[in-house]
Design an enzyme around this catalytic site. Structure first.
Site, PDB file in Angstrom:
ATOM      1  N   ARG A  58      -0.109 -11.220   4.937  1.00 44.82           N
ATOM      2  CA  ARG A  58      -1.323 -10.160   5.181  1.00 44.82           C
ATOM      3  C   ARG A  58      -1.933 -10.225   6.728  1.00 44.82           C
ATOM      4  O   ARG A  58      -2.188 -11.414   6.948  1.00 44.82           O
ATOM      5  CB  ARG A  58      -2.568 -10.763   4.117  1.00 44.82           C
ATOM      6  N   GLU A 136       6.708  -3.408   2.706  1.00 48.74           N
ATOM      7  CA  GLU A 136       6.507  -4.702   1.724  1.00 48.74           C
ATOM      8  C   GLU A 136       7.979  -5.528   1.614  1.00 48.74           C
ATOM      9  O   GLU A 136       8.172  -6.512   0.900  1.00 48.74           O
ATOM     10  CB  GLU A 136       6.445  -4.103   0.308  1.00 48.74           C
TER      11      GLU A 136
END
Length: 175
Positions: A58, A136
């Site tokens: 993140r 991702e």
């Protein structure tokens, strides 16, 4: 509070940022900055014993974090919530569910964003290959027992507010 004027400050494929001129209840002026993002779906894959979570880097935190699969439709598009949940589940974990049940609604950070999230429980799971987006590529998945999930919250291994709130919704759900 009354909105008097609004201007877009920034925009990208995931969000817009606007600044609103407002009038407070006493008549005095003010401003409010708002991040507009489409609503998201958070999905809790449950095999009857364990939950599957995803871990990814993140960027704003500079850390890898465990959380339930969650996301929005591409290019700030609106999407039907259950379809979005099924897509996020398949995309991030490779799982397909025979049952996807909405169990609640979350306001992400209502002091700064209009984004809301719908929480789903996925059961009847079949494993397939993930279909992750390019961003991702560092994501990984793991199964957590209920006790393991709760321990990870207590120890700070899981800190994602939406995932913790979703678990609370599951615990409060009528049997």
């Amino acid at each position: 509070m009354e909105a008097l004027d609004s201007r877009q400050i920034y925009q990208n494929a995931w969000m817009t940022v606007r600044e609103d001129s407002i009038r407070l209840p006493d008549g005095s002026p003010g401003i409010y900055g708002v991040v507009d993002k489409p609503d998201y779906a958070l999905i809790m894959p449950w095999d009857g014993v364990r939950f599957m979570l995803v871990e990814q880097f993140r960027y704003p935190l500079g850390q890898r974090r465990w959380e339930f699969p969650q996301g929005t439709a591409p290019d700030r598009a609106d999407a039907e919530p259950a379809e979005l949940a099924a897509r996020e589940l398949r995309e991030e974990t490779g799982l397909v569910a025979t049952r996807i049940e909405q169990i609640g609604l979350l306001d992400c950070a209502p002091g700064m964003t209009s984004q809301r999230g719908r929480v789903f429980l996925a059961t009847g799971l079949t494993q397939g290959p993930p279909e992750r987006e390019h961003s991702e590529q560092d994501m990984r998945c793991a199964w957590f027992t209920r006790a393991g999930f709760e321990t990870a919250i207590r120890t700070g291994e899981i800190t994602d507010a939406q995932s913790i709130a979703a678990y609370a919704l599951l615990l409060l759900r009528a049997p």
